[in-house]
Enzyme design. Structure first.
Site, PDB file in Angstrom:
ATOM      1  N   HIS A 182      46.945  39.299  29.897  1.00 27.32           N
ATOM      2  CA  HIS A 182      46.660  40.459  29.237  1.00 27.32           C
ATOM      3  C   HIS A 182      47.970  41.017  28.578  1.00 27.32           C
ATOM      4  O   HIS A 182      48.994  40.931  29.283  1.00 27.32           O
ATOM      5  CB  HIS A 182      45.898  41.620  30.224  1.00 27.32           C
ATOM      6  CG  HIS A 182      44.402  41.692  30.534  1.00 27.32           C
ATOM      7  ND1 HIS A 182      43.887  42.039  30.877  1.00 27.32           N
ATOM      8  CD2 HIS A 182      43.526  40.123  31.223  1.00 27.32           C
ATOM      9  CE1 HIS A 182      42.742  41.604  30.997  1.00 27.32           C
ATOM     10  NE2 HIS A 182      42.669  40.547  31.427  1.00 27.32           N
ATOM     11  N   GLU A 201      49.044  43.728  28.310  1.00 26.94           N
ATOM     12  CA  GLU A 201      49.695  44.479  28.897  1.00 26.94           C
ATOM     13  C   GLU A 201      51.014  44.280  30.706  1.00 26.94           C
ATOM     14  O   GLU A 201      52.315  43.956  30.247  1.00 26.94           O
ATOM     15  CB  GLU A 201      49.243  46.238  29.895  1.00 26.94           C
ATOM     16  CG  GLU A 201      48.792  46.881  28.761  1.00 26.94           C
ATOM     17  CD  GLU A 201      46.778  46.424  28.408  1.00 26.94           C
ATOM     18  OE1 GLU A 201      46.795  44.787  29.129  1.00 26.94           O
ATOM     19  OE2 GLU A 201      46.366  47.428  28.625  1.00 26.94           O
ATOM     20  N   CYS A 203      42.962  47.896  31.789  1.00 23.55           N
ATOM     21  CA  CYS A 203      42.046  47.439  32.332  1.00 23.55           C
ATOM     22  C   CYS A 203      42.482  47.761  33.918  1.00 23.55           C
ATOM     23  O   CYS A 203      43.900  47.732  34.057  1.00 23.55           O
ATOM     24  CB  CYS A 203      41.925  46.304  32.572  1.00 23.55           C
ATOM     25  SG  CYS A 203      42.492  44.483  33.106  1.00 23.55           S
ATOM     26  N   CYS A 206      45.724  45.378  34.647  1.00 24.14           N
ATOM     27  CA  CYS A 206      47.215  45.906  33.660  1.00 24.14           C
ATOM     28  C   CYS A 206      47.397  47.250  34.570  1.00 24.14           C
ATOM     29  O   CYS A 206      48.411  47.396  35.172  1.00 24.14           O
ATOM     30  CB  CYS A 206      46.738  46.564  32.032  1.00 24.14           C
ATOM     31  SG  CYS A 206      46.696  44.577  32.211  1.00 24.14           S
TER      32      CYS A 206
HETATM   33  N1  LIG Z   1      43.893  46.677  27.800  1.00 23.81           N
HETATM   34  C1  LIG Z   1      42.905  45.421  27.532  1.00 23.81           C
HETATM   35  N2  LIG Z   1      41.898  44.509  28.213  1.00 23.81           N
HETATM   36  C2  LIG Z   1      41.738  43.965  28.317  1.00 23.81           C
HETATM   37  N3  LIG Z   1      40.686  42.932  28.768  1.00 23.81           N
HETATM   38  C3  LIG Z   1      40.434  41.909  28.287  1.00 23.81           C
HETATM   39  N4  LIG Z   1      41.606  41.598  28.254  1.00 23.81           N
HETATM   40  C4  LIG Z   1      42.439  42.483  28.196  1.00 23.81           C
HETATM   41  C5  LIG Z   1      43.822  43.296  27.764  1.00 23.81           C
HETATM   42  O1  LIG Z   1      44.368  41.874  27.082  1.00 23.81           O
HETATM   43  N5  LIG Z   1      43.935  44.504  27.729  1.00 23.81           N
END
Ligand SMILES: Nc1nc2[nH]cnc2c(=O)[nH]1
Length: 158
Positions: free
Chosen positions: A55, A57, A85, A88
Site C-alpha cells: 500500500h 503508506e 487502512c 497502514c
Molecule cells: N490508504 C490506502 N488504502 C488502500 N486500500 C487499498 N490500497 C490502499 C492503499 O494503498 N492506501
C-alpha cells in the site's frame, strides 16, 4: 494546517494519479515529511509487484526508513491521498509517525471497491465473529522464545 501540509498532500494525490495511470496499482499515494522536508514517498504497488502489503503508506515508510537508515520515523507526518487502512495505520504507529493528514476517506475507498471500511469493522469484532478463524496453539513453546529475547542484553527494542 500550513501551506507545506497542503503542498505535501497535493504531492500525495499527484503520486496516486500518476502511478494509477501507469498501472502500478490502486489509486493511492503517500508522502512522509519531517522538519519541513520530504523524507519518503510511496504509491500503491500491489498489483505490479504481487505484494498485497504494498500500500502507498507502507511503501513510503519502507522508502523513508531505507533512505534514513532507521526503523523509527519519530517526529514525522504522513500525508496520504486516502485515510490509511488498518494495516497502514498499524505500520504508521510501528514507525512512530506522529501525525496523519489525509484526503479521501474510507467510505470513498469503499465506493470504488476497496475493503478499507470493511476491515475497520472487521477488526472491531470479537475474534469469534470475524471472517477469518483464529486458533491458538503451542503458546508455551512460543513463549519460551519471547522469554529468551527479553533476557538478551543486546536486544534492540522497537
Ligand atoms: N490508504 C490506502 N488504502 C488502500 N486500500 C487499498 N490500497 C490502499 C492503499 O494503498 N492506501
Amino acid at each position: 494546517m500550513t501551506s507545506f501540509d497542503t503542498e505535501c498532500l497535493r504531492r500525495a494525490i499527484a503520486l496516486s494519479r500518476t502511478h494509477m495511470q501507469g498501472n502500478a496499482g490502486g489509486p493511492f499515494g503517500a508522502v512522509i515529511a519531517r522538519d519541513g522536508r520530504i523524507i519518503g514517498e510511496g504509491w500503491n504497488c500491489v498489483t505490479s509487484t504481487n505484494d498485497p502489503t504494498a500500500h502507498a503508506e507502507v511503501v513510503a515508510i519502507r522508502n523513508a526508513c531505507r533512505d534514513l537508515g532507521s526503523f523509527s520515523l519519530a517526529g514525522a507526518t504522513v500525508y496520504t491521498s486516502c485515510e490509511p487502512c488498518p494495516m497502514c495505520l498499524s505500520a504508521i504507529y510501528w514507525a512512530r509517525i506522529e501525525r496523519i493528514v489525509y484526503a479521501n476517506g474510507r467510505d470513498d475507498a469503499a465506493s470504488i471497491g476497496f475493503d478499507d471500511a470493511f476491515l475497520y469493522t472487521e477488526i472491531a469484532l470479537p475474534l469469534e465473529q470475524r471472517a477469518i478463524p483464529m486458533q491458538r496453539l503451542l503458546a508455551d513453546e512460543a513463549r519460551a522464545v519471547f522469554d529468551e529475547w527479553a533476557a538478551r542484553p543486546d536486544r534492540v527494542p522497537y
